[in-house]
Design an enzyme around this catalytic site. Sequence first.
Site, short mmCIF file in Angstrom:
data_model
loop_
_atom_site.label_atom_id
_atom_site.label_comp_id
_atom_site.label_asym_id
_atom_site.label_seq_id
_atom_site.Cartn_x
_atom_site.Cartn_y
_atom_site.Cartn_z
N CYS A 18 -37.83 4.35 -13.00
CA CYS A 18 -39.16 3.79 -13.24
C CYS A 18 -40.13 4.71 -12.51
CB CYS A 18 -39.24 2.34 -12.77
SG CYS A 18 -38.61 2.03 -11.12
N CYS A 31 0.89 -1.16 0.00
CA CYS A 31 0.00 0.00 0.00
C CYS A 31 0.92 1.20 0.00
CB CYS A 31 -0.96 -0.03 1.19
SG CYS A 31 -0.21 -0.43 2.77
#
Length: 796
Positions: A726, A436
């Site tokens: 929708c 990291c």
Amino acid sequence: MDSWFILILFGSGLIHISANNTTTVSPSLGTTRLIKTSTTESAKEENKTSNSTSSVISLSVTPTFSPNLTLEPTYVTTVNSSHSDNGTKRAASTESGGTTISPNGTYGTWLTDNQFTDARTEPWEGNSSSAATTPETFPPADETPIIAVMVALSSLLVILFIIIVLYMLRFKKYKQAGSHSNSFRLSNGRTEDVEPQSVPLLARSPSTNRKYPPLPVDKLEEEINRRMADDNKLFREEFNALPACPIQATCEAASKEENKEKNRYVNLLPYDHSRVHLTPVEGVPDSDYINASFINGYQEKNKFIAAQGPKEETVNDFWRMIWEQNTATIVMVTNLKERKECKCAQYWPDQGCWPYGNVRVSVEDVTVLVDYTVRKFCIQQVGDVTNRKPQRLITQFHFTSWPDFGVPFTPIGMLKFLKKVKACNPQYAGAIVVHCSAGVGRTGTFVVIDAMLDMMHSERKVDVYGFVSRIRAQRCQMVQTDMQYVFIYQALLEHYLYGDTELEVTSLDTHLQKIYNKIPGTSNNGLEEEFKKLTSIKIQNDKMRTGYLPANMKKNRVLQIIPYEFNRVIIPVKRGEENTDYVNASFIDPYRQKDSYIASQGPLLHTTEDFWRMIWEWKSCSIVMLTELEERGQEKCAQYWPSDGLVSYGDITVELKKEEECESYTVRDLLVTNTRENKSRQIRQFHFHGWPEVGIPSDGKGMINIIAAVQKQQQQSGNHPITVHCSAGAGRTGTFCALSTVLECVKAEGILDVFQTVKTLRLQRPHMVQILEQYEFCYKVVQEYIDAFSDYANFK
């Protein structure tokens, strides 16, 4: 205060005490003590009767050495007094007094009150009418034994002082090596900094006793819930009980002056016993050093190399390590920059080929997905003109979804990422390099999840505490925060509860047959059980604060479907009007790109302007509409476009330019203009008519076609969010987003995971894929797509 200053003061004190001990009495002089005497008036004549008291007292102090004691003399004090009835001498032995240290610093035996009374405090017993103080001189005594004893004592004190100094030297070196320093200085991303940065470390655990034994997997959920109570109180206690690092470990190589600039953080250094040794470069001192450590897996020694993110000056060493360790897989768990700070130097070319020291790296392929990017490199040693030395293929898995703060929202992406890494790494390869920025926090988290999944499969239990403790003996601070520690448990629970639901396309038929079979002992089949698990996911109503504000409640079509705070779509606040940044819509992450979809409710009449402000602000060029304006006599969506001509919604005007009917949907081209900015954009609306008022479409062909049409439009207009709605923005909207994601994955990798896709959607917006029929429809459409794959080969 500096520890060295304290040591100097301590040493000076020892010398001062020693000096006092060796100079208490001059060897050539007797000891003089003032003794107060008293006589009666008739006592001037020395030969009177016994009623007169002659108080001439002879007190001598003579050191007497016991043969059993080598260092401490015993003093016998003799008091001569004519006041005695028989005129004999009284001897005060050590039995009548306690051995103490006298006020002048010498050892001796103090007389009790009935043996000796100091003339400075009380007169001698008798008539005090005439009292006189007479000096009495003791005869000189031989003090050579006392001096010898005191010299011996002083020598012992000096030796003790030297031992303490040597211990402090070792302690300081260990502390400099980064064992348990609590200071920190965050990276500022400047490569020209003279001094490396440091990061915060946790204090050493005061106890290493084992209070957290391995957990059976069937107790995992119960234990996690218990430890997460009270804001993760028990998890924090468990994490804080972890040992920081082994006290005997040293970091001498990392602490050398020549190597300090190679470390990204001054207090995160590899231990000497576990560090990776590079082959020394001739003529370059300490060229064998790199900030990297070997880390064991579950049952595999040195399975990983945990490394810091390369700095600009260590990129060449990083590739040298990859080559020498025969590494085939690199796992990167940081972005190059986070919070505008450099976390890792880019150690690969964007394209083409580039030499890094004696290793040439060329980019072969790049695949960008929503949670991670996969890069394939070909590496070869420089100077091999004859190509005798073989080229090697290196795969880098770059996890890009770790947030700047904290941990990922869900462990699903990390589990999929880890599965890819496990599947890719070849058997013959060396250690997997994981890094990291510092090579401890996220790196440790990845390593622990990998090991505990292996342990879960092998032993049906997990030992997170024990494993983290062990790998911290190989590299300090592996798993750096309590949030990372809890995330490990969440990932393990996710895998235990839901397992690996990813399928190869070739195994879909078998899976469908299996899930349609009844589960023994229940009335449900496998499909119903899958959906039951999805509906059991808790809706986090406490994370919908903005949508529940009184000013925004009327903007929601369905009160059960409110966007979460973490991914709600924010629109600009209208000048002088509060609470105008809200619209009922959520950003959705699909397969390849974050925030690729905006899942929205169908606009209400009074929220149409907000809907268009959202479209404009987020540069959405594609709108997918999955409902009719009215169904079963109920209004499902306000008409937010003109039937012809143009309509204004605040600062936004919308003009219908073209309308085209396709097999199962209508395409409308709209010209949208922001009158305030005096800018216009072309926006295309795809209005799907194939969804019946009740139930689901009879087949998946229409849905496959509209998904393909939208993807084609996206390629032409740019990768801006696709707005899908929708009525409530959950059931059909979720189904469309799920199918788009799954079909794209099928095409790219030949795999699918309907369950986890829908689960991820539900974590981003409530009730996505709302009913069992919609969930089943996802499987049917994927099956149709696979069966007719050649017909849809142009699906891009």
